[in-house]
Write a protein that holds these residues in place. Structure first.
Motif, PDB file in Angstrom:
ATOM      1  N   LEU A   1       6.590 -18.338 -32.312  1.00 15.03           N
ATOM      2  CA  LEU A   1       6.715 -19.482 -33.206  1.00 15.03           C
ATOM      3  C   LEU A   1       5.871 -19.253 -34.447  1.00 15.03           C
ATOM      4  CD1 LEU A   1       6.468 -22.518 -30.799  1.00 15.03           C
ATOM      5  CD2 LEU A   1       8.276 -22.134 -32.417  1.00 15.03           C
ATOM      6  N   SER A   2       6.437 -19.517 -35.598  1.00 16.12           N
ATOM      7  CA  SER A   2       5.695 -19.441 -36.844  1.00 16.12           C
ATOM      8  C   SER A   2       5.121 -20.828 -37.130  1.00 16.12           C
ATOM      9  CB  SER A   2       6.626 -18.994 -37.971  1.00 16.12           C
ATOM     10  OG  SER A   2       5.927 -18.933 -39.177  1.00 16.12           O
ATOM     11  N   LEU A   3       3.805 -20.972 -36.953  1.00 17.97           N
ATOM     12  CA  LEU A   3       3.154 -22.277 -37.065  1.00 17.97           C
ATOM     13  C   LEU A   3       1.998 -22.225 -38.051  1.00 17.97           C
ATOM     14  CD1 LEU A   3       2.848 -22.968 -33.238  1.00 17.97           C
ATOM     15  CD2 LEU A   3       4.468 -24.046 -34.790  1.00 17.97           C
TER      16      LEU A   3
ATOM     17  N   GLU B   1      -1.117 -27.004 -36.505  1.00 23.44           N
ATOM     18  CA  GLU B   1      -0.050 -27.200 -35.526  1.00 23.44           C
ATOM     19  C   GLU B   1      -0.378 -26.501 -34.208  1.00 23.44           C
ATOM     20  OE1 GLU B   1       3.937 -27.745 -38.232  1.00 23.44           O
ATOM     21  OE2 GLU B   1       3.263 -25.701 -37.811  1.00 23.44           O
TER      22      GLU B   1
ATOM     23  N   GLU C   1      15.816 -20.710 -36.552  1.00 23.76           N
ATOM     24  CA  GLU C   1      14.881 -21.816 -36.773  1.00 23.76           C
ATOM     25  C   GLU C   1      15.067 -22.838 -35.674  1.00 23.76           C
ATOM     26  OE1 GLU C   1      15.891 -23.342 -40.641  1.00 23.76           O
ATOM     27  OE2 GLU C   1      14.211 -22.268 -41.546  1.00 23.76           O
TER      28      GLU C   1
ATOM     29  N   ARG D   1      10.865 -24.858 -38.018  1.00 25.03           N
ATOM     30  CA  ARG D   1       9.902 -23.787 -37.764  1.00 25.03           C
ATOM     31  C   ARG D   1      10.666 -22.516 -37.434  1.00 25.03           C
ATOM     32  NH1 ARG D   1       8.111 -28.616 -36.256  1.00 25.03           N
ATOM     33  NH2 ARG D   1       5.992 -29.169 -36.861  1.00 25.03           N
TER      34      ARG D   1
END
Length: 156
Positions: free
Chosen positions: A30-32, A36, A60, A83
């Protein structure tokens, strides 16, 4: 928080197992943002209504709710912002081809931490009909009754 084999499971989408037949599972990063990640570690996340969308070679997750971190001093991002999912090209192609088949969809199953990195378990799934759901509930009840009967019958 459950620890199994070095995994720290934060959230499980149990409704997905009730509504879909899981055909195949995938693990994606996950790109956070930093705040977050902290919020997810505190289990302030929900996959209710979340779904995966693949477009232009990128995946996404949409409608995943991450509660804003209360001690964040920077600007708060939108809690349901899209995300990006981190997958390699082969996995992306496989997911995209599977999602194109009629009746199949991509469903997020659980969020967990693996060696400190936030991961999400995705499933290529097929929707259940109402009669499938009723049958699954009957099996679950029967299994529960058998377990209860077995547990009560063993007395020393």
């Amino acid at each position: 928080m459950t620890k199994k084999e070095g995994l720290l499971v934060v959230y499980t989408n149990r409704k997905a197992y009730h509504d879909y037949f899981v055909l195949e599972t995938f693990e994606a990063g996950l790109s956070l943002l930093g705040a977050e990640v902290k919020s997810i570690r505190q289990k302030e996340v929900s996959l209710e209504g979340a779904f995966v969308h693949i477009e232009n070679g990128q995946a996404e997750i949409l409608n995943m709710y991450v509660k804003p971190y209360k001690f964040n001093s920077l600007s708060e991002p939108d809690p349901t912002r899209p995300r990006r999912l981190l997958l390699n090209k082969r996995e992306l192609r496989k997911l995209h081809a599977g999602a194109e088949i009629k009746g199949q969809t991509l469903v997020p199953l659980e969020i967990y931490f693996k060696r400190g990195w936030a991961k999400i378990k995705l499933a290529l799934a097929k929707g259940k009909h109402n009669y499938d759901k009723r049958e699954a509930l009957k099996k679950k009840d029967l299994h529960r009754e058998m377990e209860q009967g077995f547990k009560n019958s063993i007395r020393f």
